[in-house]
Design a protein around this motif. Structure first.
Motif, PDB file in Angstrom:
ATOM      1  N   LYS A 159       6.888  15.542  -5.648  1.00  0.00           N
ATOM      2  CA  LYS A 159       6.718  16.601  -6.649  1.00  0.00           C
ATOM      3  C   LYS A 159       8.091  17.036  -7.146  1.00  0.00           C
ATOM      4  O   LYS A 159       9.088  16.835  -6.448  1.00  0.00           O
ATOM      5  CB  LYS A 159       5.996  17.794  -6.027  1.00  0.00           C
ATOM      6  N   PRO A 160       8.164  17.639  -8.339  1.00  0.00           N
ATOM      7  CA  PRO A 160       9.460  18.177  -8.788  1.00  0.00           C
ATOM      8  C   PRO A 160       9.936  19.243  -7.803  1.00  0.00           C
ATOM      9  O   PRO A 160       9.141  20.054  -7.323  1.00  0.00           O
ATOM     10  CB  PRO A 160       9.144  18.782 -10.164  1.00  0.00           C
ATOM     11  N   ILE A 161      11.198  19.198  -7.471  1.00  0.00           N
ATOM     12  CA  ILE A 161      11.714  20.150  -6.501  1.00  0.00           C
ATOM     13  C   ILE A 161      13.100  20.613  -6.922  1.00  0.00           C
ATOM     14  O   ILE A 161      13.895  19.830  -7.450  1.00  0.00           O
ATOM     15  CB  ILE A 161      11.753  19.524  -5.090  1.00  0.00           C
ATOM     16  N   LYS A 162      13.412  21.909  -6.711  1.00  0.00           N
ATOM     17  CA  LYS A 162      14.743  22.424  -7.011  1.00  0.00           C
ATOM     18  C   LYS A 162      15.599  22.340  -5.766  1.00  0.00           C
ATOM     19  O   LYS A 162      15.209  22.799  -4.698  1.00  0.00           O
ATOM     20  CB  LYS A 162      14.658  23.869  -7.498  1.00  0.00           C
ATOM     21  N   LEU A 163      16.768  21.723  -5.888  1.00  0.00           N
ATOM     22  CA  LEU A 163      17.719  21.623  -4.792  1.00  0.00           C
ATOM     23  C   LEU A 163      18.980  22.381  -5.178  1.00  0.00           C
ATOM     24  O   LEU A 163      19.732  21.957  -6.064  1.00  0.00           O
ATOM     25  CB  LEU A 163      18.038  20.160  -4.478  1.00  0.00           C
ATOM     26  N   VAL A 176       0.844  -1.202   0.000  1.00  0.00           N
ATOM     27  CA  VAL A 176       0.000   0.000   0.000  1.00  0.00           C
ATOM     28  C   VAL A 176       0.880   1.253   0.000  1.00  0.00           C
ATOM     29  O   VAL A 176       1.793   1.397   0.823  1.00  0.00           O
ATOM     30  CB  VAL A 176      -0.927   0.003   1.243  1.00  0.00           C
ATOM     31  N   GLY A 177       0.631   2.145  -0.920  1.00  0.00           N
ATOM     32  CA  GLY A 177       1.377   3.400  -0.988  1.00  0.00           C
ATOM     33  C   GLY A 177       2.644   3.320  -1.820  1.00  0.00           C
ATOM     34  O   GLY A 177       3.435   4.269  -1.831  1.00  0.00           O
ATOM     35  N   LEU A 178       2.874   2.193  -2.485  1.00  0.00           N
ATOM     36  CA  LEU A 178       4.114   2.050  -3.257  1.00  0.00           C
ATOM     37  C   LEU A 178       3.887   2.184  -4.763  1.00  0.00           C
ATOM     38  O   LEU A 178       4.764   1.836  -5.563  1.00  0.00           O
ATOM     39  CB  LEU A 178       4.763   0.689  -2.943  1.00  0.00           C
ATOM     40  N   GLU A 179       2.720   2.661  -5.143  1.00  0.00           N
ATOM     41  CA  GLU A 179       2.465   2.886  -6.560  1.00  0.00           C
ATOM     42  C   GLU A 179       3.418   3.973  -7.092  1.00  0.00           C
ATOM     43  O   GLU A 179       3.788   4.889  -6.383  1.00  0.00           O
ATOM     44  CB  GLU A 179       1.017   3.320  -6.788  1.00  0.00           C
ATOM     45  N   LYS A 180       3.813   3.827  -8.331  1.00  0.00           N
ATOM     46  CA  LYS A 180       4.710   4.780  -9.016  1.00  0.00           C
ATOM     47  C   LYS A 180       6.114   4.804  -8.406  1.00  0.00           C
ATOM     48  O   LYS A 180       6.848   5.773  -8.555  1.00  0.00           O
ATOM     49  CB  LYS A 180       4.103   6.196  -9.027  1.00  0.00           C
ATOM     50  N   ILE A 181       6.469   3.725  -7.664  1.00  0.00           N
ATOM     51  CA  ILE A 181       7.850   3.562  -7.191  1.00  0.00           C
ATOM     52  C   ILE A 181       8.422   2.369  -7.955  1.00  0.00           C
ATOM     53  O   ILE A 181       7.863   1.264  -7.905  1.00  0.00           O
ATOM     54  CB  ILE A 181       7.920   3.335  -5.672  1.00  0.00           C
ATOM     55  N   ILE A 182       9.509   2.619  -8.670  1.00  0.00           N
ATOM     56  CA  ILE A 182      10.043   1.592  -9.567  1.00  0.00           C
ATOM     57  C   ILE A 182      11.521   1.351  -9.286  1.00  0.00           C
ATOM     58  O   ILE A 182      12.165   2.087  -8.546  1.00  0.00           O
ATOM     59  CB  ILE A 182       9.853   2.004 -11.048  1.00  0.00           C
ATOM     60  N   VAL A 183      12.041   0.285  -9.917  1.00  0.00           N
ATOM     61  CA  VAL A 183      13.467  -0.022  -9.834  1.00  0.00           C
ATOM     62  C   VAL A 183      14.215   0.788 -10.879  1.00  0.00           C
ATOM     63  O   VAL A 183      13.762   0.910 -12.025  1.00  0.00           O
ATOM     64  CB  VAL A 183      13.718  -1.534 -10.045  1.00  0.00           C
ATOM     65  N   ALA A 184      15.338   1.347 -10.475  1.00  0.00           N
ATOM     66  CA  ALA A 184      16.188   2.096 -11.415  1.00  0.00           C
ATOM     67  C   ALA A 184      17.635   1.687 -11.197  1.00  0.00           C
ATOM     68  O   ALA A 184      18.025   1.284 -10.094  1.00  0.00           O
ATOM     69  CB  ALA A 184      16.014   3.591 -11.220  1.00  0.00           C
ATOM     70  N   LYS A 185      18.430   1.801 -12.260  1.00  0.00           N
ATOM     71  CA  LYS A 185      19.858   1.459 -12.174  1.00  0.00           C
ATOM     72  C   LYS A 185      20.695   2.737 -12.234  1.00  0.00           C
ATOM     73  O   LYS A 185      20.461   3.600 -13.072  1.00  0.00           O
ATOM     74  CB  LYS A 185      20.242   0.526 -13.311  1.00  0.00           C
ATOM     75  N   ILE A 186      21.665   2.834 -11.306  1.00  0.00           N
ATOM     76  CA  ILE A 186      22.531   4.017 -11.281  1.00  0.00           C
ATOM     77  C   ILE A 186      23.571   3.897 -12.403  1.00  0.00           C
ATOM     78  O   ILE A 186      24.361   2.943 -12.426  1.00  0.00           O
ATOM     79  CB  ILE A 186      23.235   4.154  -9.916  1.00  0.00           C
ATOM     80  N   LEU A 187      23.531   4.849 -13.319  1.00  0.00           N
ATOM     81  CA  LEU A 187      24.489   4.862 -14.440  1.00  0.00           C
ATOM     82  C   LEU A 187      25.706   5.724 -14.118  1.00  0.00           C
ATOM     83  O   LEU A 187      26.837   5.401 -14.504  1.00  0.00           O
ATOM     84  CB  LEU A 187      23.808   5.385 -15.708  1.00  0.00           C
ATOM     85  N   LYS A 188      25.481   6.833 -13.426  1.00  0.00           N
ATOM     86  CA  LYS A 188      26.581   7.751 -13.164  1.00  0.00           C
ATOM     87  C   LYS A 188      26.273   8.574 -11.919  1.00  0.00           C
ATOM     88  O   LYS A 188      25.118   8.927 -11.661  1.00  0.00           O
ATOM     89  CB  LYS A 188      26.797   8.681 -14.375  1.00  0.00           C
ATOM     90  N   ILE A 189      27.322   8.865 -11.132  1.00  0.00           N
ATOM     91  CA  ILE A 189      27.170   9.689  -9.938  1.00  0.00           C
ATOM     92  C   ILE A 189      28.131  10.874 -10.044  1.00  0.00           C
ATOM     93  O   ILE A 189      29.334  10.678 -10.242  1.00  0.00           O
ATOM     94  CB  ILE A 189      27.466   8.879  -8.651  1.00  0.00           C
ATOM     95  N   GLU A 190      27.586  12.101  -9.924  1.00  0.00           N
ATOM     96  CA  GLU A 190      28.412  13.303  -9.956  1.00  0.00           C
ATOM     97  C   GLU A 190      28.075  14.180  -8.757  1.00  0.00           C
ATOM     98  O   GLU A 190      26.946  14.185  -8.268  1.00  0.00           O
ATOM     99  CB  GLU A 190      28.157  14.101 -11.242  1.00  0.00           C
ATOM    100  N   LYS A 191      29.060  14.925  -8.282  1.00  0.00           N
ATOM    101  CA  LYS A 191      28.808  15.846  -7.182  1.00  0.00           C
ATOM    102  C   LYS A 191      27.981  17.025  -7.660  1.00  0.00           C
ATOM    103  O   LYS A 191      28.124  17.502  -8.790  1.00  0.00           O
ATOM    104  CB  LYS A 191      30.131  16.353  -6.613  1.00  0.00           C
ATOM    105  N   HIS A 192      27.114  17.485  -6.780  1.00  0.00           N
ATOM    106  CA  HIS A 192      26.333  18.690  -7.069  1.00  0.00           C
ATOM    107  C   HIS A 192      27.316  19.872  -7.122  1.00  0.00           C
ATOM    108  O   HIS A 192      28.146  20.036  -6.219  1.00  0.00           O
ATOM    109  CB  HIS A 192      25.287  18.903  -5.968  1.00  0.00           C
TER     110      HIS A 192
END
Length: 791
Positions: A105-109, A40-56
């Motif tokens: 929601k989309p958020i700016k960080l 319950v509550g896990l709709e629209k949560i999917i598996v994803a694979k990390i391709l690349k990690i960069e520092k902000h």
């Protein structure tokens, strides 16, 4: 007990909803506590694979992660640190609403937009205590996955978890297979469990380990195998999923495998780092003295000679059935392990676990009883999983010490008996069908049935157990209530209660009033009453209300004296009381016993003969004869010249008399006090239930008085019996009516006057007859007691 239905499907292929399963299984005796749906509550949560990690670029604590989410690539901002490129993670897309209520929601960080977020287990509703080690301080890291698949599929949350309440008599249900078997029986199905095979064993166990020695009867069976070339790593995702859904936190592949088998089969398993077992010998025994031992939870505990311990020959390595030791635990650098699979005494494990206040998943199962057969099945399953997960190489051979099989239980019965117990009219075939559903082996001949009980059903031993199993599968709700049948019997009091009621009637008729006092008294009460206190025979309370109620009374006299004193202080001029109550003693073997006694007490216008009259009347009304009174001179509680022991034949049944001057000083009673105690248990065998009435003699009686001078210490009871014995059948009674001392009577003598009554049933007596009898009595008294006839 948590039963993930996705795990149950490994052994039982039924296509039913969780509600239907829960409802039907509850009706067959397995109470459902709750149904848990983690999806319950896990709709629209999917598996994803990390391709690349960069520092902000503008925030050191944030990273920009490029993801393959199955429908393209996307950049997401995260603060997690426990990830690397190539990891599979849980990605919550925009529009997802997490179980904690957070809407994505989309958020700016720091100037960069993040269209979604990477999730932790806790954000998906998992308890923190269940989070795997590699995901504890950050986001979910999956061991495997396909980008774009839902997280419910990846974590196998597509089916709910059913929580069951397992009663203590059903240890077989403390396992996934055990509960699967229950569900199967409910729906008339069978579970399918493949054989646990070990494919590639190498070397010989004797090259790695020397011996296993059982030195205590509390260890029933001990098995062990060695696995080399161990690789400590994360467990496969499917194993993690099952452990978490069953309430266990994944640790590493070896620990997870042992926990997996514990949950799957109900058999606890322990793995030792073999390099820490210095002697290469396991000894199962109890310590000869108290020892200190540090368990896996890093707590130092004191073990006693009541605890069963797994020894590295002479050094403790584990508490049998409870918890392993810190030093021998499997660690990240472990290369070789020794796997323990054993069966221990339930009482031993329960007592140790309770004393140490250390309850574990292992102890919870061992203390209810784990059959010895599971040791081998579970050991093979552990090795099978080690091969399946490429975690090590199993070494050939094993240690197997102790009994290999449980006692084979068979129950014989007539199927009609089952219907009599349940109040049903089931046919023999229906009964056999239910038993077959439970995997019982059934043989029948005519109406007689023989059932062989599977080793894992330790709760079945008698026909009533079989009836319960049939009844619950048939459904107790399907049994039509019927009226009770049976013969009505008239109720009545027991013989002992009837005697007690009669005693109370007699004593009330004697002017005695009943009192009721506490059975608990103070030790000081004995000292006050001049009664010796014997701790070896007395029963002391473990948790008394206070010192005044610390021991069980061994006599009623202390209570009687307390009541008399209290009433005297309240200006009551006279009292005649009794109490019919239990006293309590402990014998030399420590066994407790109760004795019913009659306590008597009086003060006021009374004397010794007043209390003697009460006891005489009581015993006479109970039909008891051959009662005698013997002077009591060796008891500090009583006055040595005004007390007597009471006998029936040669059996002492009580004591009566005036309290001694020394005792009187301890009680504030302004009068002479008379007390007594009779043992009703000793009186009971002499009571005459049916009294025989004799016809009243119609011929007149003749009375003669006699006064004799005798020794002052000679008891009148002895004289009365002697005169009766020597007075022929015509002497009906002898009654003392006067005692005189002083005057012309010598100091060590007394004059006792008696009235003798003579009577015949068939004639009027003549004077000559009486005179001859009197002469004989006087002659015998002079000869026996040196008595002198006083003129």
């Amino acid at each position: 007990m948590l039963l993930p239905l996705i795990w149950m499907k490994d052994y039982l292929n039924i296509d039913l909803g969780s509600k239907e399963i829960a409802d039907k299984v509850t009706l067959t005796g397995s109470h459902v506590e709750s149904v848990i749906d983690l999806s319950v509550g896990l709709e629209k949560i999917i598996v994803a694979k990390i391709l690349k990690i960069e520092k902000h670029p503008d925030a050191d604590k944030l990273s920009i992660v490029k993801l393959d989410y199955g429908n393209g690539e996307i950049d997401v901002i995260t603060g997690a640190k426990n990830m690397k490129e190539g990891d599979y993670v849980a990605f919550a897309q925009v529009g997802a609403k997490l179980p904690n209520g957070l809407e994505i929601k989309p958020i700016k960080l720091v100037g960069i937009e993040s269209p979604g977020m990477l999730c932790s287990y806790e954000e998906l509703g998992f308890s923190k205590s269940l989070v795997p080690k590699n995901s504890q301080d950050g986001i979910i890291i999956l061991e495997e996955g396909i980008p774009g698949t839902t997280i419910t599929e990846a974590l196998e949350l597509t089916m709910p978890i059913i929580e069951f309440e397992i009663t203590p008599n059903r240890p077989d249900c403390l396992s996934i297979i055990g509960m699967s078997r229950e569900v199967a029986a409910t729906f008339k199905d069978k579970i399918e469990v493949s054989e646990f095979k070990i494919e590639n064993e190498k070397d010989d166990i004797k090259d790695y380990f020397k011996d296993v020695v059982i030195e205590s009867d509390d260890c029933y069976r001990y098995m062990g195998k060695v696995v080399k070339d161990i690789v400590i790593k994360e467990s496969p995702q499917w194993m993690k999923n099952r452990l978490m859904q069953s309430g266990m936190r994944p640790i590493n592949n070896i620990v997870d495998i042992t926990n997996f088998v514990l949950l799957e089969l109900g058999q606890p398993i322990h793995a030792f780092d073999l390099d820490t077992i210095k002697s290469k010998e396991i000894h199962i025994k109890k310590p000869s003295k108290d020892i200190k031992f540090t368990t896996l939870d890093n707590e130092e505990r004191t073990l006693t000679d009541d605890d069963l311990v797994i020894y590295d020959k002479d050094e403790p390595a584990a508490i049998a059935g409870v918890m392993g030791g810190l030093d021998s635990d499997v660690k990240d650098n472990t290369k070789t392990i020794f796997i323990e699979s054993a069966s221990f005494s339930p009482d031993s494990v329960r007592n140790t676990s309770k004393r140490l206040n250390l309850r574990t998943e292992a102890s919870a199962r061992f203390e209810k009883g784990v059959p010895v057969e599971f040791a081998e099945i579970a050991l093979n399953r552990v090795c099978n999983l080690i091969e399946l997960t490429n975690s090590g190489t199993v070494v050939s051979g094993e240690f197997d010490i102790g009994k290999k099989e449980s006692q084979n239980i068979e129950v014989d019965f007539n199927y009609i008996k089952i219907n009599e117990i349940l109040g049903t009219s089931l046919t023999k075939d229906e009964i056999i069908s239910y038993l077959n559903d439970l995997e019982f082996v059934v043989n029948s001949n005519s109406d007689d049935v023989n059932v062989k009980i599977p080793f894992y059903r330790t709760d079945i031993s008698i026909v009533e157990d079989i009836a319960e199993e049939v009844g619950r599968l048939h459904g107790f709700h399907n049994i039509t209530p019927i009226s009770l049948r049976g013969d009505l019997l008239s109720g009545k009091k027991s013989e002992k209660r009837q005697v007690e009621d009669r005693v109370k009637e007699i004593l009330y008729g004697c002017g005695m009033f009943e009192i009721m006092t506490y059975s608990f008294i103070s030790k000081k009460s004995y000292e006050k009453a001049l009664i010796s206190y014997n701790p070896e025979k007395s029963i002391e309370l473990l948790n008394p209300l206070g010192e005044d109620f610390s021991v069980m009374r061994t006599t009623t006299l202390t209570n009687i004296l307390d009541v008399l004193e209290k009433n005297s202080k309240n200006k009551i001029p006279s009292m005649n009381v009794y109490e019919l109550a239990n006293t309590f003693l402990k014998d030399s073997k420590g066994n407790y016993g109760e004795t019913k006694k009659i306590g008597l007490g009086m003060y006021g216008d009374v004397d010794f003969y007043s209390i003697k009259e009460v006891t005489n009347t009581l015993l006479n009304e109970l039909g008891i004869k051959n009662v005698s009174y013997v002077a009591l001179t060796d008891n500090k509680t009583f006055h040595p010249g005004r007390a007597a022991k009471i006998y029936i034949d040669d059996i002492k049944v009580g004591e009566i008399g005036e309290i001694s001057f020394e005792l009187a000083k301890n009680y504030d009673i302004n009068s002479r006090v008379y007390i007594g105690e009779l043992d009703l248990n000793n009186i009971m065998p002499h009571i005459v239930k049916d009294k025989i009435m004799e016809e009243i003699i119609k011929y007149p009686s003749i009375e003669r008085d006699i006064a004799i001078v005798i020794d002052r210490d000679l008891e009148t009871d002895v004289l009365e019996k002697f005169m009766i014995e020597n007075g022929s059948d015509l002497l009906k009674s002898v009654e003392l009516f006067d005692v005189y001392m002083g005057g012309n009577i010598e100091k060590d003598k007394k004059s006792s006057a008696y009235k003798l009554k003579f009577q015949s049933k068939d004639r009027t007596l003549r004077e000559e007859e009486i005179s001859d009898i009197m002469k004989n009595i006087i002659s015998k008294l002079e000869e026996k007691f040196d008595a002198q006839l006083r003129s």
